[in-house]
Scaffold this motif. Structure first.
Motif: not given
Length: 186
Positions: A11-13, A17-21, A24-26
């Motif tokens: 999730l952190i990686r 990479k600016n992954d919005k999903k 949101l999970q974090l």
């Protein structure tokens, strides 16, 4: 346990990479705990929510600096704590400034006596009810700590006018506070 850690690292990686999903999970994983951390410091639910939100924004903005030396939760918690302390410092500075300026006004003008039941908030409310020319000078002088020379430059008025507006404004505040205290039965 290891799979949870691997999942968080993935999730952190993705967040890096600016992954919005992934963000949101974090957020969902850590928001309750981070809210409680902020709340322990500020003792105000709404302020704690704001601090927690700001901390997440700051964390996601700087997530590339997260190197994994500590757990993500510990890294985020440090951001929340710093954000909480900064907020407390701001509040304390404002209150200290207002209180010291109120006492400074009392010392400068012996006729500027206010009842012990008058709070800083009541004085601020009284300032905010004044005409703009008085309110601006009162705010700049009493709350922001500017001197008459600086006020004259900021507002484009003479120092004499600044002093006059301050004197008249203080008189109006005093009258307002007397009226308010009498109206409330003090």
């Amino acid at each position: 346990m290891k799979s949870t850690k691997q999942f968080h690292q993935k999730l952190i990686r993705a967040c890096q990479k600016n992954d919005k999903k992934a963000q949101l999970q974090l957020y969902k994983s850590y928001s309750k705990a981070m809210f409680l951390v902020a709340y322990r410091y500020v003792k105000d639910q709404f302020l704690a929510e704001d601090i927690m939100q700001e901390a997440f924004i700051k964390a996601f903005k700087n997530i590339t600096s997260y190197k994994g030396e500590v757990s993500f939760g510990a890294w985020l918690k440090k951001i929340v704590i710093n954000q909480s302390i900064d907020e407390l410092k701001k509040k304390k500075l404002v209150m200290v400034s207002i209180n010291s300026e109120i006492h400074k006004v009392q010392e400068e003008n012996s006729t500027w006596e206010i009842d012990n039941s008058v709070t800083s908030q009541m004085i601020i409310e009284a300032i905010n009810k004044q005409k703009e020319k008085y309110r601006l000078v009162l705010t700049l002088y009493l709350l922001e700590g500017y001197d008459h020379k600086e006020i004259s430059e900021i507002l484009g008025i003479t120092e004499v006018t600044s002093r006059t507006h301050l004197m008249r404004g203080k008189k109006l505040i005093k009258e307002h506070l007397k009226f308010t205290n009498h109206a409330e039965g003090y």
